[in-house]
Design a protein around this motif. Structure first.
Motif, PDB file in Angstrom:
ATOM      1  N   TYR A 123       0.156   3.024   2.005  1.00 32.22           N
ATOM      2  CA  TYR A 123       0.745   1.679   1.960  1.00 32.22           C
ATOM      3  C   TYR A 123       1.814   1.512   3.040  1.00 32.22           C
ATOM      4  CZ  TYR A 123       2.983  -2.575   0.509  1.00 32.22           C
ATOM      5  OH  TYR A 123       3.498  -3.842   0.507  1.00 32.22           O
ATOM      6  N   TRP A 131       0.094   0.773   6.177  1.00 33.02           N
ATOM      7  CA  TRP A 131      -0.421  -0.590   6.054  1.00 33.02           C
ATOM      8  C   TRP A 131       0.704  -1.600   6.305  1.00 33.02           C
ATOM      9  CZ3 TRP A 131      -4.514  -3.732   5.455  1.00 33.02           C
ATOM     10  CH2 TRP A 131      -4.334  -4.965   4.856  1.00 33.02           C
ATOM     11  N   ALA A 132       1.838  -1.385   5.671  1.00 32.20           N
ATOM     12  CA  ALA A 132       2.962  -2.316   5.781  1.00 32.20           C
ATOM     13  C   ALA A 132       3.486  -2.398   7.220  1.00 32.20           C
ATOM     14  CB  ALA A 132       4.080  -1.905   4.827  1.00 32.20           C
ATOM     15  N   GLN A 163       1.556  -5.099   9.286  1.00 34.78           N
ATOM     16  CA  GLN A 163       1.377  -6.442   8.727  1.00 34.78           C
ATOM     17  C   GLN A 163       1.428  -7.548   9.777  1.00 34.78           C
ATOM     18  OE1 GLN A 163       0.521  -7.524   5.438  1.00 34.78           O
ATOM     19  NE2 GLN A 163      -0.161  -5.437   5.754  1.00 34.78           N
ATOM     20  N   ASP A 207      -4.262 -10.524   2.684  1.00 32.74           N
ATOM     21  CA  ASP A 207      -3.552 -10.730   1.419  1.00 32.74           C
ATOM     22  C   ASP A 207      -4.289 -10.069   0.251  1.00 32.74           C
ATOM     23  OD1 ASP A 207      -1.626 -12.144   2.796  1.00 32.74           O
ATOM     24  OD2 ASP A 207      -2.412 -14.118   2.227  1.00 32.74           O
ATOM     25  N   GLU A 235      -3.608  -6.418   0.415  1.00 33.71           N
ATOM     26  CA  GLU A 235      -2.217  -6.185  -0.008  1.00 33.71           C
ATOM     27  C   GLU A 235      -2.132  -6.147  -1.537  1.00 33.71           C
ATOM     28  OE1 GLU A 235       2.045  -5.859   0.410  1.00 33.71           O
ATOM     29  OE2 GLU A 235       0.501  -5.723   1.942  1.00 33.71           O
ATOM     30  N   TYR A 251      -3.602  -2.951  -2.859  1.00 32.83           N
ATOM     31  CA  TYR A 251      -2.670  -1.828  -2.714  1.00 32.83           C
ATOM     32  C   TYR A 251      -1.656  -1.827  -3.858  1.00 32.83           C
ATOM     33  CZ  TYR A 251      -3.473   0.645   1.721  1.00 32.83           C
ATOM     34  OH  TYR A 251      -3.960   1.459   2.705  1.00 32.83           O
ATOM     35  N   HIS A 252      -1.118  -2.985  -4.176  1.00 27.09           N
ATOM     36  CA  HIS A 252      -0.122  -3.066  -5.254  1.00 27.09           C
ATOM     37  C   HIS A 252      -0.736  -2.674  -6.602  1.00 27.09           C
ATOM     38  CE1 HIS A 252       3.254  -4.568  -2.970  1.00 27.09           C
ATOM     39  NE2 HIS A 252       2.461  -5.453  -2.385  1.00 27.09           N
TER      40      HIS A 252
END
Length: 127
Positions: free
Chosen positions: A60, A63-64, A67, A80, A83, A86-87
């Motif tokens: 993550y 990934w972040a 962004q 999105d 995202e 992932y959460h």
């Protein structure tokens, strides 16, 4: 070549070069993230939830970091969706929900594959 065609040819070459570079970069990023998700699944299968969560956090974080780039070059809805996946995956890992996490990781890997495919430099994507 006529002087009047030099600037359009240079612009076309620059755009083509960017498209090829972007495709390769997106493939490299998503391949790395998918590998990390597979590693997290292996740790989950081994019963090491702390390592599972750590590998998910590492994935993550990568990934972040991307962004801004992702929102510039690809479809916002697809980014999105990934995202949100992932959460959910991180929450399932924290709750040690193996069946839910396994399904979410599979969906997330597929979504990352789709992101790479959307940016692939191909006739299908050009037309």
């Amino acid at each position: 070549m006529k002087k009047g065609l030099l600037i359009p040819a240079a612009v076309l070459t620059a755009v083509l070069t960017f498209c090829i570079w972007n495709s390769a970069a997106m493939n490299a990023h998503t391949a790395r993230w998918r590998e990390q998700l597979e590693e997290a699944e292996r740790w989950m299968d081994a019963g090491d939830w702390a390592k599972t969560a750590a590998v998910l956090e590492e994935s993550y974080a990568g990934w972040a970091e991307r962004q801004t780039y992702l929102h510039i070059v690809t479809n916002h809805d697809a980014v999105d969706d990934a995202e949100a996946m992932y959460h959910r995956a991180r929450a399932f890992a924290e709750a040690q929900e193996d069946s839910e996490l396994r399904a979410e990781l599979a969906d997330l890997r597929d979504q990352l594959r789709l992101l790479a495919e959307m940016e692939e430099f191909s006739v299908k994507n050009v037309l």
